[in-house]
Design a protein around this motif. Structure first.
Motif, PDB file in Angstrom:
ATOM      1  N   THR A 518       0.845  -1.192   0.000  1.00  0.00           N
ATOM      2  CA  THR A 518       0.000   0.000   0.000  1.00  0.00           C
ATOM      3  C   THR A 518       0.883   1.245   0.000  1.00  0.00           C
ATOM      4  O   THR A 518       1.926   1.267   0.664  1.00  0.00           O
ATOM      5  CB  THR A 518      -0.918   0.016   1.239  1.00  0.00           C
ATOM      6  N   SER A 522       1.570  10.390   1.001  1.00  0.00           N
ATOM      7  CA  SER A 522       1.218  11.118  -0.214  1.00  0.00           C
ATOM      8  C   SER A 522       2.395  11.121  -1.174  1.00  0.00           C
ATOM      9  O   SER A 522       3.545  11.322  -0.767  1.00  0.00           O
ATOM     10  CB  SER A 522       0.821  12.559   0.129  1.00  0.00           C
ATOM     11  N   ASP A 535      -1.670   7.534  -5.046  1.00  0.00           N
ATOM     12  CA  ASP A 535      -1.549   8.412  -3.880  1.00  0.00           C
ATOM     13  C   ASP A 535      -1.731   7.589  -2.613  1.00  0.00           C
ATOM     14  O   ASP A 535      -1.937   6.365  -2.662  1.00  0.00           O
ATOM     15  CB  ASP A 535      -2.580   9.545  -3.942  1.00  0.00           C
ATOM     16  N   GLY A 537      -2.717   5.497   0.417  1.00  0.00           N
ATOM     17  CA  GLY A 537      -3.791   4.546   0.645  1.00  0.00           C
ATOM     18  C   GLY A 537      -4.071   3.602  -0.502  1.00  0.00           C
ATOM     19  O   GLY A 537      -4.798   2.622  -0.335  1.00  0.00           O
ATOM     20  N   ASP A 538      -3.514   3.886  -1.684  1.00  0.00           N
ATOM     21  CA  ASP A 538      -3.752   3.016  -2.835  1.00  0.00           C
ATOM     22  C   ASP A 538      -3.028   1.686  -2.655  1.00  0.00           C
ATOM     23  O   ASP A 538      -1.892   1.629  -2.154  1.00  0.00           O
ATOM     24  CB  ASP A 538      -3.288   3.688  -4.126  1.00  0.00           C
ATOM     25  N   GLU A 539      -3.680   0.596  -3.095  1.00  0.00           N
ATOM     26  CA  GLU A 539      -3.127  -0.753  -2.966  1.00  0.00           C
ATOM     27  C   GLU A 539      -2.613  -1.236  -4.320  1.00  0.00           C
ATOM     28  O   GLU A 539      -3.327  -1.171  -5.327  1.00  0.00           O
ATOM     29  CB  GLU A 539      -4.200  -1.705  -2.443  1.00  0.00           C
ATOM     30  N   ARG A 572      -5.544  -0.446  -6.780  1.00  0.00           N
ATOM     31  CA  ARG A 572      -6.903  -0.149  -6.316  1.00  0.00           C
ATOM     32  C   ARG A 572      -6.887   1.187  -5.588  1.00  0.00           C
ATOM     33  O   ARG A 572      -6.090   1.393  -4.671  1.00  0.00           O
ATOM     34  CB  ARG A 572      -7.418  -1.238  -5.376  1.00  0.00           C
ATOM     35  N   GLN A 573      -7.789   2.068  -5.995  1.00  0.00           N
ATOM     36  CA  GLN A 573      -7.894   3.386  -5.389  1.00  0.00           C
ATOM     37  C   GLN A 573      -9.326   3.618  -4.942  1.00  0.00           C
ATOM     38  O   GLN A 573     -10.234   3.744  -5.770  1.00  0.00           O
ATOM     39  CB  GLN A 573      -7.465   4.469  -6.382  1.00  0.00           C
ATOM     40  N   ARG A 574      -9.537   3.599  -3.635  1.00  0.00           N
ATOM     41  CA  ARG A 574     -10.865   3.811  -3.045  1.00  0.00           C
ATOM     42  C   ARG A 574     -11.910   2.889  -3.660  1.00  0.00           C
ATOM     43  O   ARG A 574     -13.001   3.326  -4.047  1.00  0.00           O
ATOM     44  CB  ARG A 574     -11.256   5.276  -3.149  1.00  0.00           C
ATOM     45  N   GLY A 575     -11.520   1.602  -3.761  1.00  0.00           N
ATOM     46  CA  GLY A 575     -12.446   0.571  -4.205  1.00  0.00           C
ATOM     47  C   GLY A 575     -12.473   0.303  -5.690  1.00  0.00           C
ATOM     48  O   GLY A 575     -13.024  -0.699  -6.128  1.00  0.00           O
TER      49      GLY A 575
END
Length: 623
Positions: A518, A522, A535, A537-539, A572-575
């Protein structure tokens, strides 16, 4: 035992108070002089972090009196809501009759009717020990004055008396002026009072003197710590050498108001790490003991002591007088804090209390961080200084874009390095020390606060070259450009080079998360991760068609490629699953290395330059 503690406190507070200093500190007699504000503080429940406080004003007119807690504190540039720790507030008049208190806002209390005398009593909670707040427990009362005492609006010029009720075994250390009563101290007005932290504990002390004649002062190191006396002896010897090197920079110690300067050191497990300068004292704190930290506390001591000149007396006009009701900001923190950040470790290495390699490594990290930051796209050091109210221990719920700010501490330290080396290059007889002495003559000794352009004027004065001063400020102060550091550092036999030449770089290493790697922080503009759209939090799902399970696999992937390679990446970014192409670039990180480490012997000229810059200064004998 309590009598002994108070006697020791009086001995500390009265040390080296010369008749001249006492006369200077004594306000002139005036028939209409207002009566002193009287504070009283006791600690009946230290195990619950509470103090009982009272404040009395006499000779008030008939108007309602507003009592308030500060929202800011000297040395801090953000808002701090000290009123939140005040409760059980009551008031009485001069005859002891209860008074009505009205409260219409969170920051103060108003007493609408009285007989000219008002005493307000309250309970204070404090359990953060650092340079900003108050901490009360069975081992000590560590008090920052704005976090501890309320005051009456419009009464700032009144002299102040404060009585402490220390617990058995506690002694009192402060820059406040002593009186004939060992538990009572005074301040000439609210500004001085608010600038005077207090430590009540079973501290130990080491002291020595500097200067001579009318300019002879006592330096006091008081330490609340759980180390050995031998540890404190060693630290005091280190501090003595650092203090001497700093005095050598300016040619003299500041004229301490009561003949003394006090380090209020707290090295206990419950304390928070900090350093906070004041006019004649400083708070220095760390939750590690001296031995456990390997005496690293000397760098904080050095930084804060330099502030006795730079910021306490060479002072930005925007901070004078200090307004306790709002955030205080100045565009000159790059010098006030940043140049201090440069001189802190420099004085330690000049005092021969830090190995040269350690100093160069520290300097290297500071310079590299500024060279690669994207923040300079968004403003220079003056802009970063003005962002202080948002970052100086300020509390906000919403996140701030980390790419738009670089600390004025590090930024200013690099500017100090640049100016020091450029002065030595262009004017062989001048150094940054000469510039600081010019600022001391212009602003520190006469205590005439400066505006931003006064700093440029002083540089022209010391160099005799208006063009040089104008160019430096236009490029690196009002602008955000930096000089080419490679030839500047080469003067000292130091090489600025890439840390990882030819290595591929993406702008960060992802961290292991619940579902794989992850992005932990930033991403920065200009980096491959940022340009590919990733950015915080992205997996990461896959890179170049393959899953990447951990940091080791990530590093191996980059090692197998070179700058310019284009790699498909799925994340994956916010789902939502996204795809992009990531173009690798060369690692921009730089490092400073002594030429000896890379097989090049410095020339005699380079060795002389290095010694002139980093070697000890001639100092007068201190005892």
């Amino acid at each position: 035992m309590r009598i002994w503690a108070m006697t020791a406190a009086w001995a500390l507070a009265s040390t080296a108070l010369s008749p001249v200093a006492a006369q200077q500190a004594r306000p002139s007699a005036r028939a209409s002089a207002p009566s002193a504000v009287e504070y009283d503080i006791a600690f009946p429940h230290p195990d619950h972090h509470e103090a009982q406080v009272s404040v009395t004003y006499r000779g008030l007119d008939s108007q309602p009196v507003r009592f308030q807690m500060a929202r800011s504190s000297p040395g801090r540039y953000a808002l701090h809501e000290f009123a939140k720790n005040v409760y059980s507030v009551s008031a009485v008049d001069g005859a002891g009759r209860p008074l009505t208190i009205s409260r219409t806002d969170p920051y103060g209390w108003t007493v609408p009717g009285h007989d000219g005398t008002v005493t307000v009593r309250y309970t204070l909670f404090g359990d953060r020990g650092d340079g900003t707040y108050a901490q009360i427990d069975p081992t000590h009362a560590h008090l920052n004055i704005p976090a501890t005492f309320m005051w009456a609006a419009g009464q700032d010029d009144r002299p102040i008396r404060v009585r402490f009720h220390p617990l058995a075994g506690w002694k009192i250390a402060t820059q406040l002026a002593p009186t004939g009563d060992p538990a009572v101290f005074t301040a000439r007005d609210l500004q001085y009072f608010m600038d005077s932290p207090v430590e009540l504990s079973a501290w130990d002390m080491r002291s020595w003197t500097v200067g001579d004649g009318a300019k002879r002062y006592t330096i006091r190191l008081t330490a609340h710590h759980d180390g050995s006396p031998a540890d404190l002896d060693q630290f005091a010897e280190m501090a003595k050498k650092v203090v001497a090197q700093q005095i050598a920079i300016f040619g003299e110690a500041p004229p301490y108001d009561y003949g003394t300067y006090t380090f209020l050191a707290d090295y206990m497990p419950q304390i928070s790490g900090d350093g906070m300068e004041h006019r004649n004292s400083t708070v220095i704190s760390m939750p590690k003991s001296l031995a456990a930290a390997k005496f690293a506390q000397i760098q904080t001591l050095s930084h804060e002591f330099f502030h006795a000149w730079n910021v306490e007396r060479i002072r930005p006009a925007e901070l004078e007088p200090f307004d306790f009701t709002r955030a205080n900001a100045t565009p000159s923190l790059w010098l006030a804090e940043g140049f201090t950040q440069y001189y802190g470790p420099l004085a330690v290495v000049r005092a021969e209390q830090m190995p040269l390699d350690d100093y160069i490594a520290q300097l290297s990290a500071t310079l590299n961080a500024l060279l690669i930051t994207p923040a300079r796209r968004y403003g220079g050091p003056q802009e970063m200084s003005l962002r202080a109210p948002f970052v100086d221990a300020a509390q906000s719920i919403d996140p701030t874009n980390p790419n738009i700010f670089k600390s004025y501490y590090a930024y200013g330290a690099v500017l100090a390095l640049a100016l020091d080396l450029e002065l030595r290059q262009a004017f062989p007889k001048l150094t940054l020390d000469d510039y600081m002495r010019q600022l001391w003559r212009n602003h520190g000794k006469p205590e005439r606060s400066y505006r931003p352009d006064d700093l440029r004027v002083a540089l022209a004065q010391v160099t005799g070259d208006q063009g040089f001063a104008d160019r430096f400020f236009a490029r690196s102060v009002t602008g955000s450009a930096l000089p080419d550091f490679a030839p500047l550092l080469a003067q000292a036999g130091l090489t600025l080079r890439p840390q990882h030449p030819d290595a591929a770089w993406v702008g960060g290493t992802p961290a292991k998360g619940d579902g794989g790697l992850t992005i932990a922080a930033s991403t920065a503009p200009g980096t491959p991760l940022y340009e590919a759209g990733l950015d915080k939090g992205d997996e990461i799902v896959s890179v170049d068609g393959r899953p990447v399970a951990d940091a080791t696999a990530w590093s191996a992937l980059l090692a197998a490629h070179k700058p310019g390679d284009r790699l498909p990446i799925v994340y994956r970014q916010r789902g939502a699953e996204r795809r992009a192409t990531m173009t690798l670039i060369a690692d921009p990180n730089m490092e400073i290395v002594p030429d000896e480490r890379i097989g090049r012997a410095p020339t005699p000229e380079q060795i002389r330059f290095r010694r002139s810059w980093l070697g000890p200064r001639s100092v007068s004998t201190a005892s």
